[in-house]
Design a protein around this motif. Structure first.
Motif, PDB file in Angstrom:
ATOM      1  N   LEU A   1       0.820  -1.209   0.000  1.00 20.51           N
ATOM      2  CA  LEU A   1       0.000   0.000   0.000  1.00 20.51           C
ATOM      3  C   LEU A   1       0.857   1.263   0.000  1.00 20.51           C
ATOM      4  N   VAL A   2       1.901   1.262   0.805  1.00 20.99           N
ATOM      5  CA  VAL A   2       2.768   2.446   0.871  1.00 20.99           C
ATOM      6  C   VAL A   2       3.486   2.654  -0.448  1.00 20.99           C
ATOM      7  N   HIS A   3       4.060   1.577  -0.990  1.00 26.22           N
ATOM      8  CA  HIS A   3       4.865   1.728  -2.201  1.00 26.22           C
ATOM      9  C   HIS A   3       4.017   1.945  -3.453  1.00 26.22           C
TER      10      HIS A   3
ATOM     11  N   LEU B   1       0.481   4.984  -2.143  1.00 20.45           N
ATOM     12  CA  LEU B   1       0.932   6.280  -1.636  1.00 20.45           C
ATOM     13  C   LEU B   1       2.068   6.877  -2.452  1.00 20.45           C
ATOM     14  N   LEU B   2       3.112   6.091  -2.719  1.00 24.19           N
ATOM     15  CA  LEU B   2       4.285   6.641  -3.404  1.00 24.19           C
ATOM     16  C   LEU B   2       4.118   6.727  -4.912  1.00 24.19           C
TER      17      LEU B   2
ATOM     18  N   LEU C   1      -5.265   6.797   0.123  1.00 32.25           N
ATOM     19  CA  LEU C   1      -3.842   6.812  -0.215  1.00 32.25           C
ATOM     20  C   LEU C   1      -3.604   7.303  -1.640  1.00 32.25           C
ATOM     21  N   LEU C   2      -4.484   6.933  -2.564  1.00 31.22           N
ATOM     22  CA  LEU C   2      -4.339   7.401  -3.943  1.00 31.22           C
ATOM     23  C   LEU C   2      -4.513   8.915  -4.030  1.00 31.22           C
ATOM     24  N   VAL C   3      -5.509   9.426  -3.329  1.00 32.68           N
ATOM     25  CA  VAL C   3      -5.738  10.879  -3.331  1.00 32.68           C
ATOM     26  C   VAL C   3      -4.595  11.596  -2.613  1.00 32.68           C
TER      27      VAL C   3
END
Length: 383
Positions: free
Chosen positions: A144-146, A149-150, A241-243
């Protein structure tokens, strides 16, 4: 299915088959029935055509040998160090953008930012395969983070698509990577094209690399489109996270650059990112065997080896392609940590040789030539 591909990877690790997470009723438990028990009565007597009594057990002795060498043991420390280095590199590029400020010279940093974004995507890919950790919650958090989000790329969309690809690579009815899209992969698909799509197919080989320049943006669009297919709770977190990614990315560019320069930077950056990712994935299966949907069902070893192509090279090739140059080993053992793929290659190659099974390996440039040649031949009847 956010961690479906991790479940599939665990199937191989535990000897349960290659596609246990795929809900189409055709998981390959039969392919590796001997794998789970270690009683491969046929051992290495199967053939490349999948005929003979040992079809389901050809993979078992190879799996035992690989597990015996410890190559399925995770390398969490290796990944932790790699993730830290990549995050530092991303931070250094961002710091460079801030220091350069509102100048066209900042545009030069779009290249290293695209390269380290690709490194980020490779980490997300490995997390989805449960290569980094056996804790599924931790693995999903890394993904999810990579991804979300990133990169602004929905990891659930990627995992859903990727697990179906791994279960049936190059299968025209089951692998989404060879379905009808902007490009097509068989002359039967090509014959059904009309209008602009027909022109596109006719010229798809020469347009392939230019089209990859749009892939970075396409990944974001596909991720947002997939949100409506996710459960409510999962959708909320993914959307947040996408936003957040879009907000942080826009804030960075508009803080450092004028609006015009920011738009140019974003376009160049995403074009280079899409090109890099496409160059990493293009050599893997394009132009390789495509199972006959109406023919005999292949076993796991045959299905993964004959549809995949390895790319020769050293440490630089491994780095540039994120370990995907060992595509055969990766498909046979999807949960195998990236640094172990090179170590497993001699064992896999020797096993295939003992069975008389073709093992495709070529240089990087030749791999692109073969992929483009296949696309050219698919479009040939339309010219």
């Amino acid at each position: 299915m956010p961690q479906a591909i991790a479940t599939a990877a665990e199937g191989i690790r535990d000897g349960a088959g290659s596609s246990g997470a795929v809900g189409d009723g055709e998981a390959s438990a039969a392919d590796a029935a001997g794998t789970a028990t270690g009683t491969a009565t046929g051992t290495a007597t199967g053939t490349a055509t999948g005929t003979g009594p040992a079809q389901g057990s050809d993979f078992a002795p190879l799996l035992r040998a690989v597990k015996g060498q410890g190559l399925l043991e995770r390398r969490t420390g290796w990944y932790a160090a790699g993730i830290a280095v990549n995050l530092i590199a991303l931070g250094a590029v961002i710091a460079g953008m801030v220091l350069l400020g509102n100048t066209w010279w900042t545009l030069l940093l779009a290249l290293p930012l695209a390269v380290f974004w690709s490194r980020t995507a490779f980490v997300g890919h490995d997390a989805g395969h449960a290569q980094i950790t056996g804790d599924r919650r931790a693995g999903r958090a890394v993904g999810l983070v990579h991804a979300n989000l990133l990169l602004g790329m929905n990891e659930a969309w990627w995992n859903d698509k990727h697990v179906r690809h791994h279960a049936n690579p190059n299968h025209i009815d089951k692998d989404p990577d060879v379905g009808v899209g902007a490009l097509v992969w068989t002359q039967k698909q090509a014959a059904q094209r009309e209008g602009f799509a027909r022109w596109l197919t006719r010229n798809q080989a020469r347009l392939f690399f230019p089209m990859l320049l749009l892939e970075g943006i396409a990944l974001k669009i596909s991720g947002f489109q997939y949100l409506r297919r996710q459960p409510a709770g999962e959708r909320a977190l993914a959307a947040l996270l996408l936003v957040a990614h879009l907000g942080l990315y826009a804030t960075l560019l508009l803080t450092v650059l004028s609006p015009g320069k920011a738009v140019v930077f974003a376009l160049v950056h995403h074009a280079l990112f899409g090109l890099h990712l496409g160059m990493a994935f293009a050599p893997n299966h394009k132009g390789m065997e495509m199972p006959d949907p109406d023919g005999e069902r292949w076993g796991h070893l045959q299905r993964q080896v004959l549809t995949s192509r390895n790319v020769r090279g050293g440490i630089l090739t491994d780095w540039f392609l994120g370990g995907l140059n060992y595509q055969i080993e990766h498909h046979l053992f999807p949960s195998m940590p990236r640094p172990h793929l090179r170590l497993a290659q001699p064992m896999v190659r020797a096993h295939c040789k003992s069975l008389g099974m073709p093992y495709a390996e070529t240089g990087l440039i030749e791999s692109y030539r073969q992929a483009l040649q296949h696309m050219h031949e698919v479009g040939e009847p339309l010219r």
